[in-house]
Design an enzyme around this catalytic site. Structure first.
Site, PDB file in Angstrom:
ATOM      1  CG  ASP A  49      -6.644-124.945   8.942  1.00  0.00           C
ATOM      2  OD1 ASP A  49      -7.074-125.764   8.110  1.00  0.00           O
ATOM      3  OD2 ASP A  49      -5.906-123.984   8.638  1.00  0.00           O
ATOM      4  N   GLY A  63     -14.349-122.748   0.888  1.00  0.00           N
ATOM      5  CA  GLY A  63     -14.437-123.533   2.119  1.00  0.00           C
ATOM      6  C   GLY A  63     -13.195-124.372   2.370  1.00  0.00           C
ATOM      7  CG  ASP A 108     -12.389-128.142  -2.776  1.00  0.00           C
ATOM      8  OD1 ASP A 108     -11.252-128.645  -2.862  1.00  0.00           O
ATOM      9  OD2 ASP A 108     -13.231-128.180  -3.693  1.00  0.00           O
ATOM     10  CB  SER A 112     -22.758-132.014   2.970  1.00  0.00           C
ATOM     11  OG  SER A 112     -22.552-132.697   1.760  1.00  0.00           O
ATOM     12  CB  THR A 113     -22.183-129.020   7.628  1.00  0.00           C
ATOM     13  OG1 THR A 113     -20.806-128.759   7.915  1.00  0.00           O
ATOM     14  CG2 THR A 113     -22.505-130.477   7.892  1.00  0.00           C
ATOM     15  CE1 TYR A 145     -21.779-128.067  -3.137  1.00  0.00           C
ATOM     16  CE2 TYR A 145     -21.241-130.313  -2.537  1.00  0.00           C
ATOM     17  CZ  TYR A 145     -21.162-129.274  -3.428  1.00  0.00           C
ATOM     18  OH  TYR A 145     -20.488-129.434  -4.619  1.00  0.00           O
TER      19      TYR A 145
END
Ligand code: AR6
Length: 169
Positions: free
Chosen positions: A11, A33, A35, A118-119, A122
């Site tokens: 984490d 996610g 964020d 991005s994975t 996104y």
């Protein structure tokens, strides 16, 4: 050089470093996610500072303090959404990593942890994202001796394995 690059499963909000990277959106307004996890762990001061920063275009990054995180700073990088791979996604993803290292240089930061930008939401395939991320990280390590450690924090074992395969390839 390799010992300055570390792949771990975990984490990212628990990492002590000069900066952790957030997989943000252009509004820098928080989200789900990683964020969401970073904003929850940092506390409300983070969203307040993000509001003063304003928007961040895809492929760029912005820096804030880390507030209640163990990391001193958060670098908010906005990765591309995946549209099939023909809309400049690779270059925009690479640009997130380059923008992060440029900010680190400007601020004299030596240690950083990245998530797999991005994975998640996104939708960028991790098998394609990992070699791009590792190429940019290795290039920065080669260019900048002052970088002490770059950690990639993968949330799942499957993602860690994808990165390990890309590192060995
Ligand atoms: N530590 C490390 N990695 C994590 C953590 C964590 N605590 N939580 C999730 N991941 P995502 P994106 C992994 O969706 O694809 C947000 O709503 C996750 O398993 O967080 O760039 C933003 O506001 C995945 O491998 O980011 C944007 O709107 C990776 O982090 C959008 O999602 C990235 O997944 C950004 O989407």
């Amino acid at each position: 050089m390799t010992e300055r690059l570390e792949l771990i499963q975990g984490d990212i909000t628990r990492i002590t470093a000069d900066a952790i990277v957030n997989a943000a959106n252009s509004g820098l307004s928080g989200g789900g996610g990683v964020d969401g996890a970073i904003h929850r762990a940092a506390g409300p001061e983070l969203v307040a500072e993000c509001r003063t920063v304003g928007r961040c275009p895809t492929g760029e990054a912005r820096i804030t303090k880390g507030y209640r995180l163990p990391a001193a700073h958060v670098i908010h990088a906005v990765g591309p959404s995946w549209w099939g791979g023909d809309r400049g996604e690779d270059e925009l993803l690479a640009s997130c990593y380059r923008s992060t290292f440029a900010l680190m240089e400007q601020h004299g930061l030596r240690t950083v942890a990245f998530p797999a930008i991005s994975t998640g939401a996104y939708g960028f395939p991790i098998e394609r994202a990992a070699p791009i991320a590792l190429r940019e990280i290795r290039a920065a390590l080669a260019r900048r001796p002052e970088l002490e450690r770059v950690t990639v924090v993968l949330f799942s074992e499957q993602d860690l394995k994808a990165y390990q395969r890309a590192l060995g390839a």
